[in-house]
Design an enzyme around this catalytic site. Sequence first.
Site, PDB file in Angstrom:
ATOM      1  N   LYS A  48       0.859  -1.191   0.000  1.00 37.23           N
ATOM      2  CA  LYS A  48       0.000   0.000   0.000  1.00 37.23           C
ATOM      3  C   LYS A  48       0.887   1.230   0.000  1.00 37.23           C
ATOM      4  O   LYS A  48       2.031   1.170   0.463  1.00 37.23           O
ATOM      5  CB  LYS A  48      -0.888   0.019   1.249  1.00 37.23           C
ATOM      6  CG  LYS A  48      -2.139   0.825   1.087  1.00 37.23           C
ATOM      7  CD  LYS A  48      -3.161   0.077   0.265  1.00 37.23           C
ATOM      8  CE  LYS A  48      -4.408   0.862   0.029  1.00 37.23           C
ATOM      9  NZ  LYS A  48      -5.445   0.008  -0.597  1.00 37.23           N
ATOM     10  N   GLY A  74     -21.014   6.570   1.903  1.00 40.90           N
ATOM     11  CA  GLY A  74     -20.037   6.843   0.825  1.00 40.90           C
ATOM     12  C   GLY A  74     -20.736   6.733  -0.516  1.00 40.90           C
ATOM     13  O   GLY A  74     -21.525   5.817  -0.746  1.00 40.90           O
ATOM     14  N   GLY A 101     -18.785   7.518  -3.521  1.00 41.14           N
ATOM     15  CA  GLY A 101     -17.681   7.720  -4.470  1.00 41.14           C
ATOM     16  C   GLY A 101     -17.683   6.562  -5.449  1.00 41.14           C
ATOM     17  O   GLY A 101     -18.737   5.958  -5.712  1.00 41.14           O
ATOM     18  N   ASN A 102     -16.524   6.193  -5.942  1.00 42.73           N
ATOM     19  CA  ASN A 102     -16.434   5.110  -6.916  1.00 42.73           C
ATOM     20  C   ASN A 102     -17.162   3.850  -6.414  1.00 42.73           C
ATOM     21  O   ASN A 102     -18.031   3.305  -7.090  1.00 42.73           O
ATOM     22  CB  ASN A 102     -14.938   4.829  -7.172  1.00 42.73           C
ATOM     23  CG  ASN A 102     -14.729   3.712  -8.158  1.00 42.73           C
ATOM     24  OD1 ASN A 102     -15.379   2.682  -8.078  1.00 42.73           O
ATOM     25  ND2 ASN A 102     -13.834   3.894  -9.095  1.00 42.73           N
ATOM     26  N   GLY A 111     -19.129   3.335  -3.491  1.00 45.94           N
ATOM     27  CA  GLY A 111     -20.486   3.502  -2.949  1.00 45.94           C
ATOM     28  C   GLY A 111     -21.510   3.714  -4.052  1.00 45.94           C
ATOM     29  O   GLY A 111     -22.584   3.095  -4.053  1.00 45.94           O
TER      30      GLY A 111
HETATM   31  P1  NAD Z   1     -13.750   7.738  -3.386  1.00 53.22           P
HETATM   32  O1  NAD Z   1     -12.752   8.768  -3.032  1.00 53.22           O
HETATM   33  O2  NAD Z   1     -14.193   7.608  -4.794  1.00 53.22           O
HETATM   34  O3  NAD Z   1     -15.105   7.921  -2.505  1.00 53.22           O
HETATM   35  C1  NAD Z   1     -15.103   8.078  -1.131  1.00 53.22           C
HETATM   36  C2  NAD Z   1     -16.501   8.466  -0.675  1.00 53.22           C
HETATM   37  O4  NAD Z   1     -16.490   8.627   0.749  1.00 53.22           O
HETATM   38  C3  NAD Z   1     -17.019   9.782  -1.244  1.00 53.22           C
HETATM   39  O5  NAD Z   1     -18.406   9.681  -1.469  1.00 53.22           O
HETATM   40  C4  NAD Z   1     -16.767  10.784  -0.104  1.00 53.22           C
HETATM   41  O6  NAD Z   1     -17.660  11.880  -0.178  1.00 53.22           O
HETATM   42  C5  NAD Z   1     -17.058   9.888   1.087  1.00 53.22           C
HETATM   43  N1  NAD Z   1     -16.421  10.380   2.305  1.00 53.22           N
HETATM   44  C6  NAD Z   1     -15.240  11.026   2.431  1.00 53.22           C
HETATM   45  N2  NAD Z   1     -15.017  11.346   3.718  1.00 53.22           N
HETATM   46  C7  NAD Z   1     -16.058  10.874   4.412  1.00 53.22           C
HETATM   47  C8  NAD Z   1     -16.431  10.899   5.767  1.00 53.22           C
HETATM   48  N3  NAD Z   1     -15.642  11.474   6.689  1.00 53.22           N
HETATM   49  N4  NAD Z   1     -17.596  10.318   6.131  1.00 53.22           N
HETATM   50  C9  NAD Z   1     -18.370   9.722   5.202  1.00 53.22           C
HETATM   51  N5  NAD Z   1     -18.105   9.698   3.903  1.00 53.22           N
HETATM   52  C10 NAD Z   1     -16.960  10.261   3.521  1.00 53.22           C
HETATM   53  O7  NAD Z   1     -13.142   6.374  -2.823  1.00 53.22           O
HETATM   54  P2  NAD Z   1     -13.508   4.897  -3.258  1.00 53.22           P
HETATM   55  O8  NAD Z   1     -12.557   4.466  -4.313  1.00 53.22           O
HETATM   56  O9  NAD Z   1     -14.983   4.803  -3.496  1.00 53.22           O
HETATM   57  O10 NAD Z   1     -13.106   4.094  -1.929  1.00 53.22           O
HETATM   58  C11 NAD Z   1     -13.994   4.013  -0.818  1.00 53.22           C
HETATM   59  C12 NAD Z   1     -13.474   2.965   0.144  1.00 53.22           C
HETATM   60  O11 NAD Z   1     -13.362   1.711  -0.527  1.00 53.22           O
HETATM   61  C13 NAD Z   1     -12.079   3.236   0.732  1.00 53.22           C
HETATM   62  O12 NAD Z   1     -12.042   2.746   2.058  1.00 53.22           O
HETATM   63  C14 NAD Z   1     -11.158   2.398  -0.145  1.00 53.22           C
HETATM   64  O13 NAD Z   1      -9.960   2.048   0.522  1.00 53.22           O
HETATM   65  C15 NAD Z   1     -12.052   1.198  -0.379  1.00 53.22           C
HETATM   66  N6  NAD Z   1     -11.684   0.433  -1.558  1.00 53.22           N
HETATM   67  C16 NAD Z   1     -11.727   1.004  -2.799  1.00 53.22           C
HETATM   68  C17 NAD Z   1     -11.400   0.236  -3.904  1.00 53.22           C
HETATM   69  C18 NAD Z   1     -11.509   0.800  -5.292  1.00 53.22           C
HETATM   70  O14 NAD Z   1     -11.397   0.016  -6.249  1.00 53.22           O
HETATM   71  N7  NAD Z   1     -11.772   2.062  -5.490  1.00 53.22           N
HETATM   72  C19 NAD Z   1     -10.982  -1.095  -3.740  1.00 53.22           C
HETATM   73  C20 NAD Z   1     -10.954  -1.643  -2.459  1.00 53.22           C
HETATM   74  C21 NAD Z   1     -11.310  -0.862  -1.371  1.00 53.22           C
END
Ligand code: NAD
Length: 415
Positions: free
Chosen positions: A105, A217, A219-220, A222
């Site tokens: 990481k 969440g 983002g990507n 959620g």
């Molecule tokens: P992202 O940056 O696209 O989205 C994050 C989301 O969380 C956004 O909607 C943001 O507004 C929200 N957020 C930010 N701060 C917050 C808070 N304090 N309280 C509540 N919501 C909050 O990120 P992502 O890629 O969607 O990743 C989200 C989670 O999934 C992370 O923990 C990441 O490690 C995990 N993850 C992502 C992937 C991937 O392929 N993108 C793979 C495995 C795990």
Amino acid sequence: MAEKNVCTSCNSMLDKVASLLNLNQTEIDVLTIPSRSFTFSFPVIMDDGKTKIFTGYRVQFNSARGPTKGGIRFHPKVDPEEVKTLAFLMTLKCAVTNLPFGGAKGGIIVDPKKLSAGELERLSRRYISTAYKFLGPETDIPAPDVNTNPQVMAWMLDEYERLTGKHQPGMITGKPVELGGSAIREISTSMGGYFTLREIMKDRKMKPEQTTVAIQGFGNVGLNIAKILSDHGYKIIAVSDSKTGIYDLKGLDVRNLMDYKKSKKGFDKLKGVKKITNQKILELKCDVLIPAALGDVITKNNAKNVKAKLILELANHPVTPEADDILGKKKVEIIPDILANAGGVVVSYFEWVQNTSNYYWGRKEVLDKLETQMVTATKEMGRTCKNFKCSMRQALYIQAVNKVLYAERLRGVLK
Ligand code: NAD
């Protein structure tokens, strides 16, 4: 000395299975002490002409099963201990999904929302020019994580290839399709989570159309899980972004919300919906709760208030070990992060395979392969749960630990 590079939270996570597996101290050390932890400081010229020094990290946790693999996060709260924990979880994640990778990481302490596009590009390139000697398709392969995306991966690839003088698209995954990325990378984590949830619900005779879901969440991960579940008939009753949550017990119109988000406005500005805080969304009465934002959001302080039947951990470590115990006593079942969100790394593995063989698959082929990989891993977990009469988290840790230790034994590291 072991004490110098220890990962404290990895130890407490492993505690859950150490006694079930009769692990000795050497095995615990091999599993919880990262092989290599780098801290980098590097300069970036900002738009105003001034130089700013940034701090970045890369942890290569364990490479017994293959090159290390894991995302790079840009966030003001990136901290070295968390990077180690996430690299440890990546090691386990690759093992439970049977990928020939170890775990890694990385991250940079930065609020990318405060940077211009030019500053973001220079920051991304500098991270690679500082770290590139330790990265590579056969060494350590980064990917996107919170606040990094295909464009950032493209800059990082370009910088790496500029420095090494060779085309090596397999040095990083999550790239744009045009640079060798995978057709379904954007939905892969959520799709993988869906396949796992579907299998577990089948086993418990839960029906999608009678299942309510709350998601923290948007983002990507959620947003995509909301869309996929809604398309499969689940009722999404709440979602949130960093500013606020919104809910409707009759079900939200996810496609409308996706359209709204294209405006780049927060849910706090959305009119005509009921609002809920990001804390309260975790305590809503629902069948499935999906933390899909940050880690450590369900803790010993709020675990007792969780009313969901199932938690699908799409964020990394959203439930602390203390909260895990409390939820276990309340019979709330948790589908752990190392399986629930492994779809991203599974498709990254497919991307790496295609890059290194220069033969590219279509969208359906990738999706079918992802489904097979996730369903196989979910069934394997189910069998271990039955054999050991244990929780899903314990089952996955047992499998992962056994696979990593077996690889270490084959290499002669352990007797
Ligand atoms: P992202 O940056 O696209 O989205 C994050 C989301 O969380 C956004 O909607 C943001 O507004 C929200 N957020 C930010 N701060 C917050 C808070 N304090 N309280 C509540 N919501 C909050 O990120 P992502 O890629 O969607 O990743 C989200 C989670 O999934 C992370 O923990 C990441 O490690 C995990 N993850 C992502 C992937 C991937 O392929 N993108 C793979 C495995 C795990």
